[in-house]
Scaffold this motif. Structure first.
Motif, short mmCIF file in Angstrom:
data_model
loop_
_atom_site.label_atom_id
_atom_site.label_comp_id
_atom_site.label_asym_id
_atom_site.label_seq_id
_atom_site.Cartn_x
_atom_site.Cartn_y
_atom_site.Cartn_z
N PRO A 13 56.63 38.03 67.67
CA PRO A 13 55.60 37.13 68.17
C PRO A 13 54.22 37.76 68.34
O PRO A 13 53.22 37.10 68.06
CB PRO A 13 56.18 36.69 69.53
CG PRO A 13 57.65 36.75 69.33
CD PRO A 13 57.88 37.96 68.46
N ALA A 14 54.14 39.00 68.79
CA ALA A 14 52.84 39.64 68.97
C ALA A 14 52.15 39.85 67.62
O ALA A 14 51.00 39.46 67.42
CB ALA A 14 53.00 40.97 69.70
N GLY A 15 52.86 40.47 66.68
CA GLY A 15 52.26 40.76 65.38
C GLY A 15 51.89 39.51 64.60
O GLY A 15 50.81 39.42 64.01
N SER A 16 52.78 38.53 64.57
CA SER A 16 52.51 37.31 63.82
C SER A 16 51.37 36.51 64.46
O SER A 16 50.55 35.92 63.75
CB SER A 16 53.76 36.45 63.71
OG SER A 16 54.25 36.07 64.98
N THR A 17 51.30 36.51 65.79
CA THR A 17 50.23 35.77 66.47
C THR A 17 48.88 36.39 66.20
O THR A 17 47.88 35.69 65.99
CB THR A 17 50.50 35.72 67.98
OG1 THR A 17 51.71 35.00 68.21
CG2 THR A 17 49.36 35.03 68.72
N LEU A 18 48.81 37.73 66.18
CA LEU A 18 47.54 38.38 65.88
C LEU A 18 47.07 38.02 64.47
O LEU A 18 45.91 37.66 64.26
CB LEU A 18 47.66 39.90 66.04
CG LEU A 18 46.34 40.65 65.80
CD1 LEU A 18 46.11 41.71 66.86
CD2 LEU A 18 46.32 41.29 64.42
N ARG A 286 55.21 35.67 76.70
CA ARG A 286 53.84 35.25 77.00
C ARG A 286 52.87 36.42 76.99
O ARG A 286 51.79 36.32 76.37
CB ARG A 286 53.79 34.51 78.34
CG ARG A 286 52.39 33.98 78.65
CD ARG A 286 52.35 33.11 79.90
NE ARG A 286 50.99 32.64 80.16
CZ ARG A 286 50.64 31.86 81.19
NH1 ARG A 286 51.57 31.44 82.04
NH2 ARG A 286 49.39 31.47 81.37
N PRO A 287 53.18 37.58 77.61
CA PRO A 287 52.26 38.71 77.49
C PRO A 287 52.05 39.16 76.05
O PRO A 287 50.95 39.58 75.68
CB PRO A 287 52.95 39.80 78.32
CG PRO A 287 53.78 39.07 79.30
CD PRO A 287 54.28 37.86 78.56
N ALA A 288 53.09 39.08 75.23
CA ALA A 288 52.95 39.47 73.82
C ALA A 288 51.97 38.56 73.10
O ALA A 288 51.08 39.02 72.37
CB ALA A 288 54.32 39.45 73.14
N ILE A 289 52.15 37.25 73.31
CA ILE A 289 51.28 36.27 72.67
C ILE A 289 49.84 36.44 73.14
O ILE A 289 48.89 36.48 72.34
CB ILE A 289 51.77 34.84 72.99
CG1 ILE A 289 53.16 34.58 72.41
CG2 ILE A 289 50.76 33.80 72.51
CD1 ILE A 289 53.26 34.69 70.93
N GLU A 290 49.67 36.56 74.45
CA GLU A 290 48.31 36.64 74.98
C GLU A 290 47.63 37.95 74.62
O GLU A 290 46.42 37.96 74.34
CB GLU A 290 48.34 36.43 76.49
CG GLU A 290 48.77 35.03 76.88
CD GLU A 290 48.60 34.72 78.36
OE1 GLU A 290 48.69 33.53 78.72
OE2 GLU A 290 48.36 35.66 79.15
N SER A 291 48.37 39.05 74.60
CA SER A 291 47.75 40.32 74.21
C SER A 291 47.30 40.28 72.76
O SER A 291 46.26 40.83 72.40
CB SER A 291 48.72 41.49 74.44
OG SER A 291 49.85 41.42 73.58
N ALA A 292 48.07 39.60 71.91
CA ALA A 292 47.69 39.48 70.50
C ALA A 292 46.41 38.67 70.35
O ALA A 292 45.53 39.03 69.56
CB ALA A 292 48.83 38.83 69.71
N LEU A 293 46.29 37.59 71.10
CA LEU A 293 45.09 36.76 71.02
C LEU A 293 43.88 37.48 71.59
O LEU A 293 42.76 37.36 71.07
CB LEU A 293 45.33 35.45 71.76
CG LEU A 293 46.40 34.53 71.15
CD1 LEU A 293 46.64 33.32 72.05
CD2 LEU A 293 45.99 34.08 69.74
N ILE A 294 44.08 38.25 72.66
CA ILE A 294 42.99 39.06 73.22
C ILE A 294 42.55 40.11 72.22
O ILE A 294 41.35 40.34 72.02
CB ILE A 294 43.43 39.70 74.55
CG1 ILE A 294 43.63 38.62 75.62
CG2 ILE A 294 42.40 40.73 75.02
CD1 ILE A 294 44.27 39.13 76.91
N ALA A 295 43.53 40.77 71.58
CA ALA A 295 43.20 41.79 70.58
C ALA A 295 42.44 41.18 69.42
O ALA A 295 41.45 41.77 68.93
CB ALA A 295 44.48 42.46 70.09
N ALA A 296 42.87 40.02 68.96
CA ALA A 296 42.19 39.37 67.84
C ALA A 296 40.75 39.02 68.22
O ALA A 296 39.83 39.16 67.40
CB ALA A 296 42.95 38.11 67.43
N ASP A 297 40.54 38.58 69.45
CA ASP A 297 39.20 38.24 69.90
C ASP A 297 38.30 39.47 69.90
O ASP A 297 37.13 39.40 69.48
CB ASP A 297 39.28 37.64 71.31
CG ASP A 297 37.94 37.17 71.82
OD1 ASP A 297 37.37 36.23 71.22
OD2 ASP A 297 37.44 37.73 72.81
#
Length: 374
Positions: A13-18, A286-297
């Motif tokens: 989830p983290a990698g794919s979301t990023l 949820r932390p994985a998803i949100e960390s990926a979105l924060i990283a992408a930003d």
């Protein structure tokens, strides 16, 4: 040599979301994972409405051919005493199967994917990171879970001195005979805390699938605690007497006690690779998803991938999840006022099990959607 702007190690989830979040950025992204998808993933398997909304998942579409179990109640208890049932009166979470959920998220990503490809080497050549002498990029994302090779490259992989929470679980499709005797309800996951508060177990039915597991900070006693719990659940009729196969293990770090650096020159860690699981519950999706979105930003905003610029990601994580407060007492961040001998009484309280354990620790209903933080 195949050149990319970003290489993501880990297709969960983290990698794919990023990668999904960066699709309109014009950056060329490669996802590498040691396994093919769909693949088994050890996890109790539930996500909150906040996760579904953040990922823009159409629930009707997702539910076609996949498990999506609405959860409207929780059974909370301490082992050895009667549990408390709390009915929330509405859907507060969803049960999913990680083999389906992770594959769904990865399948919708248009980035290049190199699956069934173990990372055998990570080298830095000039300004680029080179993977397996074949793929290179100036930015390397570690999204491969607790044992991520990128985290290991930073000196915080397996064998480091960090306190690790270990868990074992099994998920299987019940036969008609097993389903007929299983008293666990799909809309009511069961959470059973160890009497020393160093972990908890769960029984979670998702349609005809049943997930049973236990996680603790002292892994050397994990099997004994698990066996005792399973025997007790069988005796109560909560689960079938004949469980197929063996329990599978996994490990993760709790956010407040992890020591992994989040960035370095041309490197970012997200999800469990960064040790971001919620401290009270161990929940990591949820932390994985949100960390990926924060990283992408952050990636979209910085002029280059120097450690100095990428540190904005570390600052954003602290703002979102709080400052890490390391201590050597307990991995599970249980407040002092909850600890023994008060815990036994609190776990009998309708208010405490609902408002604190369920809504705050496990559902994080007090945490606003990520959009307001970006």
């Amino acid at each position: 040599m195949d050149h990319y702007d970003i290489i993501v190690i880990g297709g969960g989830p983290a990698g794919s979301t990023l990668a999904w979040s960066l699709e309109k950025s014009g950056k060329r992204v490669l996802i590498i994972d040691k396994q093919d998808f769909p693949r088994d993933k050890t996890c109790a398997g539930w996500v909150t409405p906040a996760v579904m909304d953040t990922l823009e998942i159409d629930q009707d579409n997702y539910a076609r051919g996949r498990t999506l179990q609405p959860i409207s109640a929780f059974r909370i208890g301490m082992m050895g005493q009667a549990p408390v049932d709390n009915d929330h009166g509405e859907t507060v979470s969803y049960g999913i199967r990680r083999c389906e959920f992770d594959a769904y998220l990865l399948d919708r990503v248009n980035a290049n994917k190199q699956l069934n490809t173990p990372v055998k080497s990570i080298e830095q050549k000039g300004r680029n990171w080179v993977i397996n002498d074949t793929f290179e990029a100036p930015l390397l994302i570690g999204a491969g879970g607790h044992f991520c090779p990128v985290a290991k490259k930073l000196g915080h992989g397996p064998g480091s001195h960090e306190t690790v929470v270990a868990a074992k679980e099994i998920e299987f499709e019940m036969t008609a005979a097993q389903a007929s005797v299983c008293q666990a309800r799909g809309d009511t996951p069961e959470l059973w805390f160890c009497r020393d508060l160093k972990g908890y177990a769960w029984v979670f039915r998702k349609g005809n699938f049943l997930n049973i597991g236990l996680g603790r900070e002292d892994s050397h006693k994990l099997t004994d605690h698990l066996n005792d719990f399973v025997d007790d659940m069988k005796a109560q009729g909560r689960i079938p007497a004949d469980l197929p196969g063996r329990f599978k293990g996994h490990a993760y770090l709790l956010y407040a006690h992890a020591e992994r650096p989040l960035v370095d020159e041309g490197i970012m860690l997200i999800g469990d690779a960064a040790g971001l699981a919620y401290t009270q519950s161990g929940e990591g999706i949820r932390p994985a998803i949100e960390s990926a979105l924060i990283a992408a930003d952050v990636i979209r905003r910085v002029p280059d991938v120097s450690a100095r610029n990428l540190q904005r990601y570390g600052e954003a994580i602290s703002e979102r999840f709080g400052t890490r407060a390391l201590n050597d007492q307990s991995s599970w961040q249980i407040p002092d006022w909850v600890k023994l001998p008060l815990a036994s009484g609190l776990m009998r309280s309708q208010w405490f099990t609902r408002k604190v354990v369920t809504e705050k620790w496990f559902l994080h209903q007090q945490v606003p959607p990520l959009e307001s933080a970006l």
